[in-house]
Enzyme design. Structure first.
Site, mmCIF file in Angstrom:
data_model
loop_
_atom_site.group_PDB
_atom_site.id
_atom_site.type_symbol
_atom_site.label_atom_id
_atom_site.label_comp_id
_atom_site.label_asym_id
_atom_site.label_seq_id
_atom_site.Cartn_x
_atom_site.Cartn_y
_atom_site.Cartn_z
ATOM 1 N N CYS A 163 0.843 -1.196 0.000
ATOM 2 C CA CYS A 163 0.000 0.000 0.000
ATOM 3 C C CYS A 163 0.879 1.246 0.000
ATOM 4 O O CYS A 163 1.391 1.654 1.047
ATOM 5 C CB CYS A 163 -0.911 -0.017 1.222
ATOM 6 S SG CYS A 163 -1.863 1.495 1.420
ATOM 7 N N CYS A 184 -0.282 4.213 2.067
ATOM 8 C CA CYS A 184 -0.048 4.050 3.511
ATOM 9 C C CYS A 184 1.409 4.331 3.862
ATOM 10 O O CYS A 184 1.705 5.029 4.817
ATOM 11 C CB CYS A 184 -0.313 2.612 3.968
ATOM 12 S SG CYS A 184 -1.929 1.987 3.598
ATOM 13 N N ASP A 185 2.303 3.710 3.112
ATOM 14 C CA ASP A 185 3.682 3.590 3.602
ATOM 15 C C ASP A 185 4.707 4.470 2.883
ATOM 16 O O ASP A 185 5.870 4.514 3.299
ATOM 17 C CB ASP A 185 4.114 2.115 3.552
ATOM 18 C CG ASP A 185 3.217 1.246 4.443
ATOM 19 O OD1 ASP A 185 2.592 1.810 5.358
ATOM 20 O OD2 ASP A 185 3.143 0.029 4.217
#
Ligand SMILES: Cc1cc2nc3c(=O)[nH]c(=O)nc-3n(C[C@H](O)[C@H](O)[C@H](O)COP(=O)(O)OP(=O)(O)OC[C@H]3O[C@@H](n4cnc5c(N)ncnc54)[C@H](O)[C@@H]3O)c2cc1C
Lengths: 314, 82
Positions: free
Chosen positions: A132, A135-136
């Site tokens: 993701c 997200c990261d």
């Protein structure tokens, strides 16, 4: 152990819609799901879902969940890994060993991110292996990273990563990309990005965290170690249906259903992206969920010798 | 001993609302200290650099990283009951 009227596996567009219908028929309903929302969590704007002009996928899924809960659905978070037919009922076993018994089952567990299936992938998940980018990506400040894939999601991830990382390698196993040419051109011209084609990943190396990839050029079979801190896997989605293949018929990994969402096993229904339906959309998944919900209700009525229904509002 | 659960999340993370939902559900039935921290906050930045966290959602229980990604509800609740 309680016996549920229905257990729905997958709590997204199809499964939550099914729950709304089964709960409205007073069926004791349990939704088992890894997350709430599934692929819709990745949709920024759900532009083609009727009834809303502007709504994000996650917001739409929150509304689905609220509606299902308001009608009485219960939810357990976890991964179902085994489905068995008992004398009269079905048994579902979870990855954590828990078991549930139910009179009917609705399979609505959609698609999951396609894994690379290489050594190191699971070991370093969340510690340098990522699925993701939104997200990261912020964790990659000043680092060297790789994105695997050749579609829009890979190029979009690469673009996002250029905002944080020091260097972004985009590695693709072919020399052509599925991504839109405009998206590809935008990335190609960025200084930080190096595109490596005709190349596959053989192994993800590291100690505590990832520190390199072993890559192989598929034209000359040469291998090389590429020093990176994080790798983002963006190679699309797959259907993970092997674990139900004992009780349903599969075609290209999709569960075959008829117009009533029935599978080959009476009492097991399926809906949404996991089925062989030709269209993979939120609205079609929701509609199939509704059909599966009503069909499971009719199945229980028929077993009790009662007439079946075709409406939910009378 | 009363356990302490810290969940690190971010606004841009699609899996984070489910992870928070799971912990809030467990919190309703169990007594433990619980906090949700955005990794972009000062405190969040401090924790991610101290612990070497590279991903959200991450759950820290009693100072140890226990789950990266969405936790399994039962495994999470069992740990709290220990
Ligand atoms: C980036 C992207 C953008 C999209 N944009 C749109 C759009 O704008 N409009 C549109 O109509 N469609 C769009 N789609 C397609 C749409 O999201 C899907 O058709 C829809 O999500 C299918 O819903 P589903 O409920 O069948 O499955 P999924 O959304 O795949 O959900 C499956 C659910 O099952 C759970 N699950 C999986 N395996 C298990 C297991 N073993 N045990 C327990 N739970 C499990 C998952 O956690 C998830 O909650 C998009 C898809 C993507 C990837």
């Amino acid at each position: 152990m309680p016996i549920w009227d229905t257990i729905i596996i997958g709590g997204a567009a199809a499964g939550l819609s099914a729950a709304i219908y089964t709960c409205r028929k007073n069926m004791k309903t349990l939704v088992i799901s890894i997350d709430i929302g599934g692929q819709n969590l990745l949709t920024e704007q759900e532009e083609n879902y009727p009834g809303y002009i502007e709504l994000s996928g996650p917001k739409l899924m929150q509304i689905f969940q609220k509606q299902a809960i308001n009608f009485g659905a219960e939810i357990i978070f976890g991964k179902a890994t085994k489905l068995e037919k008992l004398d009269k009922n079905f048994k579902i076993t979870m990855g954590n060993g828990d078991e549930y018994i139910t009179k009917t089952v609705i399979l609505s567990f959609g698609k999951i991110s396609r894994p690379l299936n290489v050594e190191g992938e699971n070991k370093f998940m969340g510690r340098g292996v990522h699925t993701c980018a939104t997200c990261d990506a912020p964790f990659t400040k000043g680092k060297n990273v790789a994105v695997i894939g050749g579609g829009n999601s890979a190029f979009e991830a690469a673009e996002l990563l250029t905002k944080f990382a020091n260097k972004v390698y985009l590695i693709h196993r072919r020399d052509e990309f599925k991504a839109d040419p405009i998206t590809v051109d935008k990335i190609k011209n960025k200084n930080k990005v190096e595109i490596i084609i005709n190349t596959i990943i053989k192994k993800i190396n590291g100690e505590k965290n990832v520190d390199s990839l072993l890559i192989e050029n598929i034209i000359d079979n040469s291998t090389k170690e590429l020093k990176i801190d994080s790798v983002f896997i963006e190679i699309g989605y797959i259907l993970d249906t092997d674990w139900v293949s004992n009780l349903v018929k599969l075609e290209n990994r999709q569960i075959i259903t008829n117009k009533k969402a029935e599978t080959i096993t009476p009492g097991i229904f399926a809906a949404g992206d996991v089925t062989n339906s030709p269209y993979k959309q939120t609205i079609t998944a929701a509609a199939e969920g509704a059909i599966a919900g009503l069909s499971s209700y009719n199945y229980l009525r028929s077993k009790e010798g009662k007439s079946t229904i075709s409406l939910d509002w009378k | 001993m009363k356990h302490k659960v810290t969940i690190l999340t971010s606004k841009s993370c699609p899996a984070c609302p489910t992870a928070k939902q799971i912990w809030r559900k467990i919190k309703e039935k169990n007594d433990f200290d619980y906090e949700e921290i955005d990794v972009m906050s000062d405190n969040g930045q401090k924790i991610i650099s101290n612990e070497g966290i590279m991903s959200v959602p991450t759950t820290i229980i009693d100072g140890k990283i226990i789950f990266t990604g969405i936790p399994d509800e039962k495994k999470a609740e069992d740990l709290i009951k220990e």
